[in-house]
Enzyme design. Sequence first.
Site, mmCIF file in Angstrom:
data_model
loop_
_atom_site.group_PDB
_atom_site.id
_atom_site.type_symbol
_atom_site.label_atom_id
_atom_site.label_comp_id
_atom_site.label_asym_id
_atom_site.label_seq_id
_atom_site.Cartn_x
_atom_site.Cartn_y
_atom_site.Cartn_z
ATOM 1 N N SER A 137 0.833 -1.208 0.000
ATOM 2 C CA SER A 137 0.000 0.000 0.000
ATOM 3 C C SER A 137 0.860 1.247 0.000
ATOM 4 O O SER A 137 1.956 1.264 0.587
ATOM 5 C CB SER A 137 -0.869 -0.026 1.260
ATOM 6 O OG SER A 137 -1.477 1.223 1.462
ATOM 7 N N TYR A 162 -2.396 -1.371 10.917
ATOM 8 C CA TYR A 162 -2.610 -1.898 9.567
ATOM 9 C C TYR A 162 -1.453 -1.483 8.659
ATOM 10 O O TYR A 162 -0.862 -2.295 7.948
ATOM 11 C CB TYR A 162 -3.943 -1.386 9.000
ATOM 12 C CG TYR A 162 -4.017 -1.455 7.493
ATOM 13 C CD1 TYR A 162 -4.296 -2.658 6.855
ATOM 14 C CD2 TYR A 162 -3.767 -0.324 6.701
ATOM 15 C CE1 TYR A 162 -4.316 -2.717 5.460
ATOM 16 C CE2 TYR A 162 -3.790 -0.388 5.331
ATOM 17 C CZ TYR A 162 -4.065 -1.579 4.713
ATOM 18 O OH TYR A 162 -4.071 -1.654 3.349
ATOM 19 N N LYS A 166 1.708 -3.737 6.571
ATOM 20 C CA LYS A 166 2.158 -3.651 5.174
ATOM 21 C C LYS A 166 3.653 -3.336 5.138
ATOM 22 O O LYS A 166 4.415 -3.935 4.380
ATOM 23 C CB LYS A 166 1.376 -2.561 4.425
ATOM 24 C CG LYS A 166 -0.107 -2.854 4.248
ATOM 25 C CD LYS A 166 -0.332 -4.045 3.341
ATOM 26 C CE LYS A 166 -1.792 -4.380 3.154
ATOM 27 N NZ LYS A 166 -2.013 -5.691 2.522
HETATM 28 C C1 WQD Z 1 -9.720 9.212 1.125
HETATM 29 C C2 WQD Z 1 -9.980 10.698 1.368
HETATM 30 C C3 WQD Z 1 -10.303 11.240 3.681
HETATM 31 C C4 WQD Z 1 -14.042 8.970 4.127
HETATM 32 C C5 WQD Z 1 -6.990 4.197 3.199
HETATM 33 C C6 WQD Z 1 -5.856 3.466 3.837
HETATM 34 C C7 WQD Z 1 -4.951 2.913 2.793
HETATM 35 C C8 WQD Z 1 -5.715 2.012 1.854
HETATM 36 C C9 WQD Z 1 -6.912 2.714 1.300
HETATM 37 C C10 WQD Z 1 -6.962 -0.025 2.284
HETATM 38 C C11 WQD Z 1 -9.257 11.260 2.582
HETATM 39 C C12 WQD Z 1 -11.568 11.483 2.899
HETATM 40 C C13 WQD Z 1 -12.867 9.549 3.676
HETATM 41 C C14 WQD Z 1 -15.158 9.798 4.401
HETATM 42 C C15 WQD Z 1 -13.864 11.732 3.724
HETATM 43 N N1 WQD Z 1 -6.034 0.824 2.557
HETATM 44 N N2 WQD Z 1 -12.781 10.894 3.464
HETATM 45 N N3 WQD Z 1 -15.019 11.144 4.169
HETATM 46 O O1 WQD Z 1 -7.265 7.168 3.947
HETATM 47 O O2 WQD Z 1 -6.454 7.613 1.598
HETATM 48 O O3 WQD Z 1 -6.493 5.306 2.445
HETATM 49 O O4 WQD Z 1 -7.670 3.314 2.334
HETATM 50 O O5 WQD Z 1 -7.400 -0.958 2.643
HETATM 51 O O6 WQD Z 1 -3.906 2.235 3.389
HETATM 52 O O7 WQD Z 1 -5.145 4.359 4.685
HETATM 53 O O8 WQD Z 1 -8.622 6.395 1.912
HETATM 54 O O9 WQD Z 1 -10.976 6.418 1.245
HETATM 55 O O10 WQD Z 1 -10.412 6.453 3.705
HETATM 56 O O11 WQD Z 1 -9.958 8.477 2.318
HETATM 57 O O12 WQD Z 1 -13.803 12.933 3.540
HETATM 58 O O13 WQD Z 1 -16.226 9.338 4.809
HETATM 59 O O14 WQD Z 1 -11.363 10.863 1.648
HETATM 60 O O15 WQD Z 1 -10.128 12.201 4.669
HETATM 61 O O16 WQD Z 1 -8.893 12.578 2.270
HETATM 62 P P1 WQD Z 1 -7.171 6.741 2.561
HETATM 63 P P2 WQD Z 1 -10.066 6.865 2.321
#
Ligand code: WQD
Length: 351
Positions: A137, A162, A166
């Site tokens: 990741s 998590y 990785k």
């Molecule tokens: C994306 C953006 C949030 C939810 C994570 C893990 C990574 C990988 C993928 C998977 C950010 C914003 C999110 C919401 C929001 N692992 N957001 N409202 O954090 O980049 O990556 O998932 O299994 O290792 O860390 O992805 O989709 O959670 O967030 O505003 O309800 O969306 O703040 O800017 P992230 P995400």
Amino acid sequence: MSLEKTPAETCVLVTGGAGFIGSHTVVELLEGGYQVVIVDDLSNASEKVLGRIAQIVGAEAAERLSFIRADVADRDALETVFETFAIDRVIHFAGFKAVGESVSKPIEYYSNNLGNTLVLVDVMRAYGCKDIVFSSSATVYGDPDALPLTELSPKKMATNPYGWTKWMIEQILSDLVVADPAWNVVLLRYFNPIGAHGSGLIGEDPKGIPNNLLPYVAQVAVGKRDCVHVFGNDYDTPDGTGVRDYIHVVDLAAGHVAALAWMNGRTGCEIFNLGTGTGTSVLEIVKAFSAACGRELPYVIEARRPGDVTANWADCTKAHELMGWTAKRGIAEMCRDSWNWQSHNPDGYED
Ligand code: WQD
């Protein structure tokens, strides 16, 4: 040294092959002519995925697919798999993946993710199979100093267990190659996988309240949740919301097939970023999904989510130059396919 084989001669063990990225990868592998064995304990996946995969690839290709319900950490079960099938290569997806949950259950996360990997590589070694593709990741880059991220960008401190799993599994697998140069390891660092298969038959099916942005937005679109909660609009980005490199899961799956072809006959350890090279903000996602579902999706601005980075996106030049792989699908297609899956399967794989 792994032997060069054609896809038809190659049997690929896919751990976690019933999950979101795993199932899409299995489709691409079957369509690419590979023999596939899924090992999945279905702890976070549905058996229905198997029928859907068969529906997509057709009966003939589905004959090249076997499914064993087992935990990868179950050494006896895994040995039986290696006794039964002549496994040539492994793609290792199986693992717990909820960032927030990992903070409250570190023992479970370290035990499961590290434990199953150690059993897997030990059994692989015993059976003379030393080719592995690992599902890593972009989280290993932490808070980046410079963008875009290349494979040479430094690994930083992870912000949750998590992410550490990785990080540590990457280290374990690269140490294997140092100890025994016959290992052939490919570490694929995914950016943010979203979307679904174009058929609408397989997609992401999170349990409970989705932690990730896209499944949450999709549930708002389908009427299961009231509005999107945007975590922070005071970041140093064009519209103030977080920026990520979203990649269509089918492009990501194709990246695994490219990796299998590239590693054929090689040894060593190689790292590839799999992203699109383009950053998209949270508000841009809400807008793109609204266009895909034909309705303005409501959102509210909330406080920043702890542990989130401002922005990240990938430089995928290496994957292009070495493996000939590049992501083809844009945000509009990602949202369209995600909506197609969600609107046809509002409760995921549940009846
Ligand atoms: C994306 C953006 C949030 C939810 C994570 C893990 C990574 C990988 C993928 C998977 C950010 C914003 C999110 C919401 C929001 N692992 N957001 N409202 O954090 O980049 O990556 O998932 O299994 O290792 O860390 O992805 O989709 O959670 O967030 O505003 O309800 O969306 O703040 O800017 P992230 P995400």
